[in-house]
Scaffold this motif. Structure first.
Motif, mmCIF file in Angstrom:
data_model
loop_
_atom_site.group_PDB
_atom_site.id
_atom_site.type_symbol
_atom_site.label_atom_id
_atom_site.label_comp_id
_atom_site.label_asym_id
_atom_site.label_seq_id
_atom_site.Cartn_x
_atom_site.Cartn_y
_atom_site.Cartn_z
ATOM 1 N N ASN A 37 62.368 52.272 31.144
ATOM 2 C CA ASN A 37 61.972 52.153 32.545
ATOM 3 C C ASN A 37 63.228 52.110 33.420
ATOM 4 N N MET A 38 63.157 52.778 34.535
ATOM 5 C CA MET A 38 64.297 52.862 35.432
ATOM 6 C C MET A 38 64.156 51.829 36.542
ATOM 7 N N VAL A 39 65.288 51.320 37.006
ATOM 8 C CA VAL A 39 65.309 50.396 38.136
ATOM 9 C C VAL A 39 66.294 50.927 39.159
ATOM 10 N N PHE A 49 71.289 53.058 43.086
ATOM 11 C CA PHE A 49 71.249 54.154 42.134
ATOM 12 C C PHE A 49 70.235 53.815 41.052
ATOM 13 N N GLU A 50 69.696 54.837 40.403
ATOM 14 C CA GLU A 50 68.726 54.622 39.343
ATOM 15 C C GLU A 50 69.447 54.486 38.023
ATOM 16 N N THR A 51 69.017 53.515 37.229
ATOM 17 C CA THR A 51 69.620 53.254 35.938
ATOM 18 C C THR A 51 68.560 52.664 35.024
ATOM 19 N N PRO A 52 68.724 52.792 33.708
ATOM 20 C CA PRO A 52 67.758 52.164 32.805
ATOM 21 C C PRO A 52 67.702 50.657 33.033
ATOM 22 N N GLY A 53 66.534 50.077 32.783
ATOM 23 C CA GLY A 53 66.318 48.643 32.986
ATOM 24 C C GLY A 53 67.158 47.776 32.072
ATOM 25 N N PRO A 54 66.891 46.478 32.064
ATOM 26 C CA PRO A 54 67.721 45.521 31.342
ATOM 27 C C PRO A 54 67.895 45.801 29.855
#
Length: 161
Positions: A55-57, A43-48
């Motif tokens: 940025n999405m990861v 699933f796409e989620t905001p980065g750290p």
């Protein structure tokens, strides 16, 4: 013996009641099957750094399940240690679980990264029906409390034990 946690929060984020005909031991067997499972897809989620970077990861989830032990601690709840846990549980009553949702992803250079875990306490009460209370106690909210209840509900529907 009820396996309840002394520091269960008074403020609940999500609560749901179910028609339920099995006992507490059956519930514990089903929930033990969730330990170590990963989500069915990325699933796409905001980065750290949620606040600074948008940025999405593409991340994966893995769930660790623990059961309350001596009111102060938690013990991993896995299919392998069920034989030790079940004799200490009544057929009806209350039990507290801790669900830790761990996240991992690969960056653009294929280096594995981890994101902050989401941690939930779940109180299950079996008294002819099943009541689930879910409280988010740590994390950035990548998983919602109702998703934890939905995971338990899905596992109960699929469990054959």
């Amino acid at each position: 013996m009820e396996r309840i946690h002394y520091h269960f929060p008074a403020e609940i984020d999500f609560e749901r009641n179910y028609g339920y005909s099995a006992d507490l031991r059956y519930l514990i067997k089903a929930v033990a099957g969730i330990h170590g499972k990963t989500g069915s897809s990325e699933f796409e989620t905001p980065g750290p750094d949620i606040g600074a970077h948008q940025n999405m990861v593409r991340a994966k989830r893995e769930v660790a399940v623990e059961i309350s032990e001596k009111r102060m601690d938690f013990l991993p709840l896995t299919p392998q240690n069920l034989a030790a846990v079940l004799p200490t549980v009544q057929h009806h009553g209350m039990v507290d679980f801790r669900f830790t949702v761990k996240y991992s992803y690969f960056d653009k250079n294929f280096n594995k990264g981890v994101l902050q875990n989401d941690v939930f306490l779940v109180r299950a009460t079996v008294d002819g029906n099943l009541n689930l209370q879910v409280a988010a106690v740590d994390g950035q909210g990548r998983t919602l409390p109702e998703e934890i209840a939905n995971t338990i509900e899905t596992q109960l529907k699929r469990f054959k034990g």
